[in-house]
Design a protein around this motif. Structure first.
Motif, PDB file in Angstrom:
ATOM      1  N   ILE A  84       0.844  -1.201   0.000  1.00  0.00           N
ATOM      2  CA  ILE A  84       0.000   0.000   0.000  1.00  0.00           C
ATOM      3  C   ILE A  84       0.876   1.247   0.000  1.00  0.00           C
ATOM      4  CG2 ILE A  84      -1.591   1.357   1.427  1.00  0.00           C
ATOM      5  CD1 ILE A  84      -2.926  -1.355   2.182  1.00  0.00           C
ATOM      6  N   LEU A  85       1.917   1.249   0.811  1.00  0.00           N
ATOM      7  CA  LEU A  85       2.840   2.383   0.832  1.00  0.00           C
ATOM      8  C   LEU A  85       3.506   2.568  -0.525  1.00  0.00           C
ATOM      9  CD1 LEU A  85       4.320   4.645   2.339  1.00  0.00           C
ATOM     10  CD2 LEU A  85       6.009   2.924   3.040  1.00  0.00           C
ATOM     11  N   ALA A 136       3.897   5.300  -5.846  1.00  0.00           N
ATOM     12  CA  ALA A 136       3.750   5.221  -7.299  1.00  0.00           C
ATOM     13  C   ALA A 136       2.737   6.246  -7.800  1.00  0.00           C
ATOM     14  CB  ALA A 136       3.335   3.816  -7.723  1.00  0.00           C
ATOM     15  N   ILE A 137       1.634   6.387  -7.089  1.00  0.00           N
ATOM     16  CA  ILE A 137       0.621   7.370  -7.483  1.00  0.00           C
ATOM     17  C   ILE A 137       1.197   8.783  -7.430  1.00  0.00           C
ATOM     18  CG2 ILE A 137      -1.595   8.405  -6.833  1.00  0.00           C
ATOM     19  CD1 ILE A 137      -2.407   5.564  -5.833  1.00  0.00           C
ATOM     20  N   VAL A 162      -4.823   0.742  -8.777  1.00  0.00           N
ATOM     21  CA  VAL A 162      -5.288  -0.649  -8.770  1.00  0.00           C
ATOM     22  C   VAL A 162      -4.611  -1.434  -7.649  1.00  0.00           C
ATOM     23  CG1 VAL A 162      -5.258  -2.814 -10.068  1.00  0.00           C
ATOM     24  CG2 VAL A 162      -5.913  -0.692 -11.201  1.00  0.00           C
ATOM     25  N   SER A 163      -3.304  -1.283  -7.529  1.00  0.00           N
ATOM     26  CA  SER A 163      -2.563  -1.981  -6.479  1.00  0.00           C
ATOM     27  C   SER A 163      -3.019  -1.537  -5.094  1.00  0.00           C
ATOM     28  CB  SER A 163      -1.069  -1.720  -6.653  1.00  0.00           C
ATOM     29  OG  SER A 163      -0.336  -2.308  -5.614  1.00  0.00           O
ATOM     30  N   LEU A 171      -5.956  -6.272   3.014  1.00  0.00           N
ATOM     31  CA  LEU A 171      -5.607  -5.934   4.389  1.00  0.00           C
ATOM     32  C   LEU A 171      -6.835  -5.997   5.288  1.00  0.00           C
ATOM     33  CD1 LEU A 171      -3.511  -4.982   6.459  1.00  0.00           C
ATOM     34  CD2 LEU A 171      -3.993  -2.637   5.735  1.00  0.00           C
ATOM     35  N   ARG A 172      -7.959  -5.490   4.828  1.00  0.00           N
ATOM     36  CA  ARG A 172      -9.193  -5.550   5.625  1.00  0.00           C
ATOM     37  C   ARG A 172      -9.603  -6.993   5.897  1.00  0.00           C
ATOM     38  NH1 ARG A 172     -12.286  -0.894   2.302  1.00  0.00           N
ATOM     39  NH2 ARG A 172     -11.262   0.887   3.282  1.00  0.00           N
ATOM     40  N   GLN A 173      -9.535  -7.835   4.885  1.00  0.00           N
ATOM     41  CA  GLN A 173      -9.891  -9.241   5.058  1.00  0.00           C
ATOM     42  C   GLN A 173      -8.934  -9.935   6.023  1.00  0.00           C
ATOM     43  OE1 GLN A 173      -9.854 -10.747   1.064  1.00  0.00           O
ATOM     44  NE2 GLN A 173     -11.830  -9.813   0.538  1.00  0.00           N
ATOM     45  N   THR A 174      -7.666  -9.619   5.905  1.00  0.00           N
ATOM     46  CA  THR A 174      -6.661 -10.228   6.779  1.00  0.00           C
ATOM     47  C   THR A 174      -6.875  -9.792   8.227  1.00  0.00           C
ATOM     48  OG1 THR A 174      -5.089 -10.280   4.952  1.00  0.00           O
ATOM     49  CG2 THR A 174      -4.187 -10.512   7.170  1.00  0.00           C
TER      50      THR A 174
END
Length: 115
Positions: A31-32, A37-38, A72-73, A81-84
Motif C-alpha cells: 500500500i505504501l 507510485a501514485i 489498482v494496487s 488488508l481488511r480481510q486479513t
C-alpha cells in the motif's frame, strides 16, 4: 476432550495469527509503495504537462500508467488488508474462547511446597 487438544488448537491458532500478521504487514508495505507510485505518477505528469526537462508523450503515457497501476494496487491491497485483519480478529476471538475453556489455576491456589 483431553487437555492436549485445546492447547494444540491454541498453538495452531497462534501460528495462524502470526502468518496473518506477516501477510498484513506485506499488504501495508505494498500500500505504501502504491501511494508512492501514485504520487510519482502525478509528479511526472505535472512535469510533462509543464514541459519541464524535455519530457515527451511517452513520459505522459508512462505517468498515466504509473498512476493507474498504483490505484489498482492500492485498492486491491486495502481490500486484502481488511480481510486479513478480520481473519486475525476471528482467530484471536477463537483463541480467547479456547483459553477461557481451560481450567486454569491461579498461582496462589497451588499447594505449598515444603523446603
Amino acid at each position: 476432550m483431553t487437555d492436549e487438544e485445546p492447547s494444540d488448537q491454541i498453538s495452531e491458532l497462534e501460528a495462524r495469527i502470526e502468518e496473518l500478521a506477516e501477510s498484513a504487514e506485506r499488504s501495508r508495505r505494498i500500500i505504501l509503495g502504491s501511494k508512492i507510485a501514485i504520487a510519482a505518477g502525478f509528479a511526472l505528469l505535472l512535469i510533462t504537462l509543464l514541459g519541464l526537462f524535455g519530457a515527451g508523450q511517452s513520459a505522459a503515457l508512462g505517468s498515466i500508467a504509473l498512476i493507474l497501476g498504483g490505484i489498482v494496487s492500492y485498492g486491491s491491497n486495502v481490500s486484502t488488508l481488511r480481510q486479513t485483519e478480520a481473519a486475525i480478529g476471528e482467530a484471536e476471538a477463537r483463541r480467547s474462547e479456547l483459553i477461557g475453556r481451560i481450567g486454569l489455576r491461579l498461582v496462589h491456589d497451588a499447594p505449598l511446597k515444603l523446603m
